[in-house]
Design an enzyme around this catalytic site. Structure first.
Site, short mmCIF file in Angstrom:
data_model
loop_
_atom_site.label_atom_id
_atom_site.label_comp_id
_atom_site.label_asym_id
_atom_site.label_seq_id
_atom_site.Cartn_x
_atom_site.Cartn_y
_atom_site.Cartn_z
N GLY A 118 -2.42 -1.94 2.59
CA GLY A 118 -2.36 -3.86 2.49
C GLY A 118 -3.22 -4.03 4.64
N CYS A 119 -3.99 -5.31 4.73
CA CYS A 119 -3.56 -6.19 6.46
C CYS A 119 -1.62 -6.66 6.69
CB CYS A 119 -4.44 -7.02 6.57
SG CYS A 119 -4.33 -7.82 5.28
N ALA A 120 -1.56 -6.80 7.97
CA ALA A 120 -0.20 -6.50 8.32
C ALA A 120 0.37 -6.29 7.55
CB ALA A 120 -0.63 -8.61 7.71
N HIS A 188 -0.92 -8.88 0.85
CA HIS A 188 0.33 -9.07 -0.04
C HIS A 188 0.75 -9.76 -0.22
CE1 HIS A 188 0.11 -7.35 3.73
NE2 HIS A 188 1.25 -7.79 4.30
#
Length: 296
Positions: A118-120, A188
């Site tokens: 997931g990004c971040a 997320h």
């Protein structure tokens, strides 16, 4: 076990006019012309469970209480039958504290975590897979008429994505109707806000559909199963492990939902093909979302 919906609960929808969520910046375009655009804000939010610091998340800053509760639930640090006595948010300190009746200590758990796709920088913990494997998802159906109604409604709703881009959205739906629409810099975070909202308002998961603008990764599958939702839909594509996990636990996984098109790679037995495609419109360019050019 979450309570069945008996009374209306507050609906959550994006507010692109909230000045706290975006910032105007100036730059130059491909012709050298000076332009001004809006970009999403990114703020640190530190989460405490009782007296223990758990994580600092980068978030746009809305619904911190829902985000905190949902994160703890989806990381298996908070159980659905746990008694939460207080959720306290301090805007000046950018801190949210979740207090429970029983003593908690996750020092060992916090040392063993995996950065997800997931990004971040999403995270997952080793015991989540065991928790997911023991979940029995409810029997439900996904009518294609609901799917097309849902995606059309979501694509035409006001959103921070259409206003500023660089953001993910997740939407909880019942049949074809959106109930809770959250956005954040990481998908997320967006889905954790929905988990927190459901927990806070005792929303039953058995007849719900979760929609996301992002990829159908292992993390998204795990979070959806943790929430007890039987159907996960995305306008984007799949990862191999995401498909694998969905098939193992019996989650209906539908991706690349754009206009008339979609692909189901798990849980196809829940799908009821009741929509005549002659009456379904293709997606207009005005409302195209992330994932249109690929599977991000």
């Amino acid at each position: 076990m979450m309570k069945i919906d008996k009374t209306p609960v507050p609906l959550v929808i994006p507010n692109p006019d909230d000045p706290r969520l975006t910032q105007s910046v100036t730059g130059t375009d491909q012709t050298g012309t000076r332009v001004e655009i809006k970009v999403p804000m990114e703020r640190p939010l530190t989460l405490y469970l009782n007296s223990q610091e758990i994580v600092t998340m980068m978030t746009i800053g809305d619904y911190p209480e829902y985000l905190a509760l949902g994160y703890l639930l989806n990381q298996n640090m908070l159980k659905y039958n746990d008694a939460v006595t207080e959720v306290e948010y301090d805007d000046d300190l950018q801190v949210v504290v979740v207090r429970t009746e029983h003593h908690t200590n996750f020092e060992a758990k916090l040392k063993k975590r995996t950065q997800t796709s997931g990004c971040a920088q999403g995270t997952a913990f080793g015991d989540l897979l065991e928790a997911v494997e023991s979940v029995a998802l409810p029997k439900a159906e996904l009518r294609t008429s609901w799917l097309y109604q849902m995606t059309q409604t979501i694509n035409t709703m006001p959103s921070l994505y259409l206003e500023a881009g660089a953001i993910h959205g997740c939407v909880l739906c019942r049949e074809g109707e959106p109930l809770c629409y959250t956005e954040d810099v990481g998908r997320h975070n967006a889905v954790d806000k929905i988990a927190g909202w459901m927990y806070r308002h005792g929303v039953d998961a058995s007849d719900k559909i979760l929609y996301t603008t992002g990829r159908l990764t292992s993390e998204m599958v795990i979070k959806t199963v943790r929430m007890g939702i039987p159907i996960l839909v995305s306008r984007s594509g799949f990862t191999a492990w995401g498909v694998d996990l969905a098939r193992q636990v019996g989650l209906t996984l539908v991706g690349r939902t754009r206009g008339k098109r979609f692909i189901a790679l798990a849980g196809e037995e829940r799908i009821v093909y009741d929509q005549n495609l002659d009456y379904v419109e293709e997606e207009s360019a005005r409302h195209k979302r992330k994932g249109e050019g690929g599977d991000d």
